[in-house]
Design an enzyme around this catalytic site. Structure first.
Site, PDB file in Angstrom:
ATOM      1  CB  ALA A  43      45.270  38.588  13.347  1.00  0.00           C
ATOM      2  CB  THR A  44      46.083  39.826   8.074  1.00  0.00           C
ATOM      3  OG1 THR A  44      44.665  39.733   8.223  1.00  0.00           O
ATOM      4  CG2 THR A  44      46.456  39.425   6.649  1.00  0.00           C
ATOM      5  CG  ASN A  62      35.954  34.756  11.342  1.00  0.00           C
ATOM      6  OD1 ASN A  62      36.264  33.584  11.176  1.00  0.00           O
ATOM      7  ND2 ASN A  62      35.654  35.554  10.339  1.00  0.00           N
ATOM      8  CB  SER A  79      43.864  41.884  15.560  1.00  0.00           C
ATOM      9  OG  SER A  79      44.447  41.570  14.318  1.00  0.00           O
ATOM     10  CG  HIS A  87      40.821  45.497  15.535  1.00  0.00           C
ATOM     11  ND1 HIS A  87      41.899  44.993  14.840  1.00  0.00           N
ATOM     12  CD2 HIS A  87      39.735  44.897  15.005  1.00  0.00           C
ATOM     13  CE1 HIS A  87      41.475  44.133  13.941  1.00  0.00           C
ATOM     14  NE2 HIS A  87      40.168  44.050  14.018  1.00  0.00           N
ATOM     15  CB  THR A  99      60.157  52.564  12.452  1.00  0.00           C
ATOM     16  OG1 THR A  99      61.341  52.918  11.742  1.00  0.00           O
ATOM     17  CG2 THR A  99      60.019  53.445  13.683  1.00  0.00           C
ATOM     18  CB  CYS A 114      38.471  40.118   6.687  1.00  0.00           C
ATOM     19  SG  CYS A 114      39.105  40.688   8.273  1.00  0.00           S
TER      20      CYS A 114
END
Length: 372
Positions: A54-55, A134, A182, A184, A224, A316
């Site tokens: 997400a960042t 969050n 994100s 996770h 990639t 974070c």
């Protein structure tokens, strides 16, 4: 999910952009994952850009809009309780000539729509408001926020990291132009996420890329592709969508089971004198609660809890010695903000976990208050 990823960790190491049979196989796996994530968000597959999380998605979205639409204006609106990934990007842009309005929230953590309406201007190019906070789990009224942004000719972006996979999201229903997430956060692998970029009118978004080099992801994210990670997030998205739509063997939807556990935890902890919930008790995510413990330093509380994972803010910013900017914005003092714990429950939590957590916290609170 791991079973789905394993072939690309053990047998097929091919670049998904390659045209040999192994590369084509990897490309097809990415294509499937893209459809699985698109189904979760209610968007088209070509509107998804896979990122490292997400960042990165937030950086691409905000910087991309700022650079591409600067001729219309250089004004951005966000909220003081946003994740640092949003706030730090806005600070970066301020140093480069952009003007950012940081809106306050009410004591319950919700944005006053009248305050947003008063702040928006003809030169506003982007309004960025997170769907679920969050730290407190507070859910913002993003559908109305998006309408206000669009009426002024601005794009609407949401950091939906805490919501994707937990709440049903339809980017068309909520009029979302940009959405970051994100993997996770809904049991996918770490190190992979994405950005929804609306490519349908009337609010088609054009971004400037952050990374250049090979034109991957429709030119928006060269490099990639992380095939195992993308395959993993795709499977996690599929499982999350099915879980939200269906029911477990018990006949109880997972959301109701987790919410029941959260409520039991919360009810028990609030019997401790000098405690209260931070944030709106009605407009919040079902798995989270943020509780104030009077005369208890949150770091000391956490250190006293053996085998129990809770936090006193965003993971974070765990290394920060500052109080939570979210709680301060909601009106807590610094001392109060340093006395709060965030609890998040999930798929693997049980009632026994709740009982053990309550017992442990009650014991540590009693010990800490005896020292005062």
């Amino acid at each position: 999910m791991l079973d789905t990823m394993m072939p690309f960790l053990t047998d097929n190491f091919a670049n998904a952009a390659s045209t040999h049979p192994f590369g084509i196989s990897a490309h097809e796996a990415v294509k499937t994952a893209r459809q699985q994530v698109a189904d979760l968000l209610g968007c088209e597959t070509h509107e998804l850009v896979f990122t490292s999380g997400a960042t990165e998605a937030i950086n691409l979205a905000i910087k991309g809009v700022a650079e591409n639409y600067s001729s219309k204006g250089k004004h951005i609106i966000t909220v003081q309780t946003e994740h640092k990934a949003v706030l730090d990007v806005c600070v970066y842009l301020e140093k480069r000539g952009y003007e950012v309005t940081y809106l306050p929230v009410q004591p319950d953590g919700l944005l006053d729509l009248a305050v947003l309406q008063a702040a928006i201007r003809p030169d506003t190019i982007l309004v960025s408001v997170m769907l679920v906070n969050n730290e407190t789990g507070v859910i913002q009224p993003i559908e109305q926020i998006a309408d206000i942004a669009h009426e002024a000719g601005a794009f609407f972006m949401t950091d939906a990291t805490q919501a994707v996979g937990k709440l049903p999201i339809d980017v068309d229903k909520y009029n979302i132009d940009l959405l970051a997430f994100s993997g996770h956060k809904f049991y996918g692998p770490k190190g992979v996420g994405g950005l929804f970029v609306r490519q349908r009118r009337p609010n088609k978004v054009k971004l400037e890329a952050l990374l250049h080099g090979g034109g991957h992801e429709r030119g928006l994210r060269s490099g990639t592709l992380n095939v195992p990670g993308i395959v993993g997030i795709g499977k996690a998205a599929e499982l999350a969508r099915l879980e939200m739509a269906g029911a477990k063997e018990t006949g109880t939807p997972e959301r109701q089971r987790i919410e029941s556990l959260r409520n039991k935890l919360e009810t028990a902890l609030l019997t401790i004198p000098g405690t209260r919930i931070n944030g709106s008790p009605s407009n919040r995510l079902y798995n989270a609660t943020n509780i104030y413990f009077e005369n208890c330093d949150s770091d000391a509380l956490i250190m006293g809890l053996e085998g129990i994972a809770v936090s006193n803010g965003s993971a974070c910013t765990a290394a920060s010695i500052d109080p939570s900017h979210v709680l301060l914005t909601m009106g807590l003092t610094e001392i109060e903000a340093f006395s709060c714990l965030r609890f998040s429950l999930g798929r693997f939590n049980t009632e026994a976990d709740v009982v053990a957590t309550v017992d442990a916290i009650k014991g540590v609170v009693e010990e800490l208050r005896a020292l005062v």
